[in-house]
Enzyme design. Structure first.
Site: not given
Ligand SMILES: Cc1cc2nc3c(=O)[nH]c(=O)nc-3n(C[C@H](O)[C@H](O)[C@H](O)COP(=O)(O)OP(=O)(O)OC[C@H]3O[C@@H](n4cnc5c(N)ncnc54)[C@H](O)[C@@H]3O)c2cc1C
Length: 649
Positions: A269, A340
């Site tokens: 992330h 992401r």
């Protein structure tokens, strides 16, 4: 040729009719027979809690297990940003097809069309269900539910409850679960950790669990078992996952015959608070929702970078022309809202090039100055107030005054137990839902899609599909927990625990886990290559041996002993880490979160190899010390044009 051990059971017919067709085929269990059937659900996150509540309401006898002291404290409670659904409330041309398309594309064409379409189809019902439960989703002034955008999409379809969406959704599911507990259809076993799966005549029939308070090793039988035990991101030691998140139940199932699919697909992330020292045991996520209004940048010159690192200037003092908003520069169509994997790699690229903005050189800025100017303090506070507060508490820096510093970190695992269209693993009677299965996200999960998938599985898919299996079981008597298979599994668990205590070494479990984390991050992290992956397999093997010589677990089994819990999980993390590296080594392509350095374009983007790798890779356990066998489920795209992912124009 399709692998005969991987029968995906995708219904024939047009994509939009497959789920209705399957539902029509599924055999129903009558109410009086449901009362005779027992189902074990392991895990009380959004997947497990929603499944157990639904199965209880249907009339089955359910037993639900979790590690924490209350089902309500499962890792799902940490989810911040939101949950997707194709409601088209913004009238921005969203649709089931568009959600399906975005998810397949976001996953880099490595997920099953039929499953993803079904997910998009049931997404709208999830929101209705949760609203009916009283989940306080954010609303517009006029009373309609509000939406925001998440990465990898160009519409606003994310429903949210400030930065606490997971908590509010879990409270809804927990309330539904409590209703069933009070009605007697669900029996809850908090602080019970599953330590083995029991198979009788090739079918899942129960579990062995340790009572974490007393240390008792207990047997539980059922007609079917559902694993909703979450993901294995903590293999990396440092991750955004809850400290108790682990992959042990999946590994126990794997060793008993359930195939493990795409283990190398782990999500990194882009917006986490950077690592700040070597005594840290946890990383904190800053929600992806912040990328709706925050702008990501680093200086475009080394002079400013050096001054920042020496604290001679503040980021806010750097003028516009000396900033590089690198996502807006490289991906104009999506800008800061690229998926992401793309955002993470771009941050790494800038930091590797020397432009990282903190002392370690591993951080970029996420800046709200423009948003505060444009929207005003109050609106920014309404949207992100609690996230700003959390950031300030952890870093002592206020995002109202200076940009946040962020860096990519391990967050989610797309891989997991292989399941067919009915969410059944390769072991009859064993189901896997939520993050524990590999299902719908391919090589990269889009933000706000995990909550959607967990609740789709638990409220709307499993309660139907499991009926098909159970409809053949109601005449069978209750599972006998005195059967030799239970005794054997219990004995193996006791021996494992004794073996761990008998080492009596000098190293703590965490110190060894940290070493595993370093190996994983270095060689199976954001960038992977052949030599590194081979090294990882070797080093994990050596570390496993070191564990069995040097670990020290104090105390006894007959008490609350978290060191023992962690040690048992670490034994499984070694196996998962090795399987991840093995899978990454064989997948000689770059795809989603799996970036093989040998396979990249001149611009440093991922280079897929559809000809050779357009399949789900599912691993079969072949015994201790033996190499697992790879099975392939080919992926067919009949309703979507396969293309190179493009977020530039
Ligand atoms: C910080 C953070 C923020 C996130 N934000 C979002 C978001 O905004 N939107 C989104 O869609 N997704 C988000 N995610 C991802 C999402 O939260 C998870 O993927 C999802 O909640 C997983 O739910 P689950 O039910 O599959 O498993 P979990 O919630 O992980 O639950 C696992 C359950 O299994 C139990 N368990 C595990 N092993 C055992 C065992 N051996 N025996 C007994 N019980 C066991 C645990 O006690 C727990 O009850 C976020 C993730 C993180 C880390």
């Amino acid at each position: 040729m399709a692998d005969t051990k991987l029968i995906s059971k995708i219904p024939e017919g047009p994509l939009a009719e497959k789920w209705s067709k399957r539902k029509a085929e599924i055999r129903i269990v009558s109410p009086n027979n449901k009362r005779k059937l027992e189902v074990i659900v392991v895990g009380t996150g959004l997947g497990g809690a929603s499944a157990a509540a639904s199965l209880g309401e249907l009339g089955y006898n359910v037993k639900i297990f979790c590690i924490s002291d209350s089902p309500r404290r499962a890792h799902s409670i940490a989810a911040q940003g939101g949950i997707n659904a194709a409601k088209n409330y913004q009238n921005d041309n969203d649709s089931i097809y568009r959600l399906f398309y975005d998810t397949i594309k976001g996953g880099d064409y490595r997920s099953r069309e039929a499953n993803v379409y079904r997910l998009a189809e049931v997404s709208a019902s999830i929101i209705d269900q949760c609203v009916a439960q009283g989940v306080p989703f954010a609303r517009e002034y006029g009373g309609y539910l509000a939406n925001r955008s998440f990465g990898g999409v160009q519409v606003s379809r994310t429903f949210y409850a400030r930065g606490q969406t997971g908590q509010q959704l879990l409270l809804g599911a927990y309330a539904a679960l409590n209703k069933e507990i009070a009605a007697g259809t669900v029996k809850s076993y908090p602080r019970h950790e599953m330590l083995d799966l029991v198979i009788i005549d090739g079918q899942a029939k129960g579990i062995i669990a340790r009572n974490l308070v007393t240390g008792d090793i207990e047997r539980f039988g059922a007609h079917a078992v559902v694993l909703a035990t979450g993901g294995y991101g903590n293999t990396y030691f440092l991750s955004t996952n809850a400290m108790n998140s682990n992959g042990s139940a999946a590994m126990q199932a794997y060793r008993k015959g359930a195939f493990f699919a795409n283990p190398c697909f782990a999500q990194i992330h882009p917006t986490c608070i950077p690592v700040h020292g070597d005594q840290q045991c946890k990383l904190t996520l800053m929600s992806e929702s912040l990328r709706n209004d925050g702008r990501i940048w680093v200086p475009n010159n080394m002079e400013d970078v050096i001054k920042l690192r020496k604290h001679e200037i503040k980021p806010s003092q750097i003028p516009e022309e000396r900033r590089d908003y690198y996502l807006e520069r490289r991906y104009p169509a999506f800008g800061n809202l690229v998926p992401r994997d793309v955002a993470s790699r771009a941050a790494k690229e800038r930091c590797d090039a020397g432009f990282g903005v903190n002392e370690t050189g591993l951080a970029v800025f996420l800046d709200f100055a423009d948003a505060i100017k444009r929207l005003g303090h109050q609106r920014v506070e309404e949207r992100y107030g609690n996230l700003f507060q959390m950031y300030e508490k952890i870093t002592s820096s206020s995002p109202w005054e200076e940009p946040m510093m962020i860096y990519p970190a391990i967050h989610y695992t797309m891989g997991g137990l292989w399941v067919d269209y009915d969410l059944q693993t390769t072991i009859p009677g064993l189901y896997a839902i939520g993050e524990a299965n590999f299902s719908d996200h391919g090589g990269n999960r889009l933000g706000a899609s995990a909550l959607m998938q967990g609740l789709a599985d638990g409220y709307f898919i499993l309660p139907y599909t499991i009926g098909d299996y159970l409809s053949h079981k109601f005449a069978e008597p209750k599972t006998d927990i005195n059967a030799p298979e239970f005794a054997e599994a219990e004995k193996a668990v006791r021996e494992r625990i004794e073996k761990i205590f008998s080492v009596k070494g000098t190293e703590t479990v965490d110190s060894i886990h940290k070493k595993l984390g370093h190996i994983m991050w270095e060689y199976v992290g954001m960038a992977r290559n052949e030599a590194g992956l081979k090294k990882a397999i070797e080093e994990i093997g050596a570390l496993r041996k070191e564990f069995w010589k040097t670990v020290r677990v104090p105390g006894t089994n007959e008490e609350f002993n978290q060191e023992l819990e962690k040690a048992l999980r670490l034994v499984d993390f070694f196996d998962i880490g090795e399987l991840m590296a093995r899978d990454a080594l064989h997948r000689r392509e770059s795809c989603g979160g799996h970036f093989r350095e040998e396979m990249q374009t001149e611009e440093g983007e991922t280079k897929r190899d559809d000809e050779n790798f357009m399949y789900v890779g599912a691993w079969e356990y072949k015994g201790e010390g033996k190499e697992p066998e790879l099975h392939k489920e080919p992926l067919k795209y009949e309703n979507i044009k396969i293309a190179t992912r493009n977020y530039k124009d």
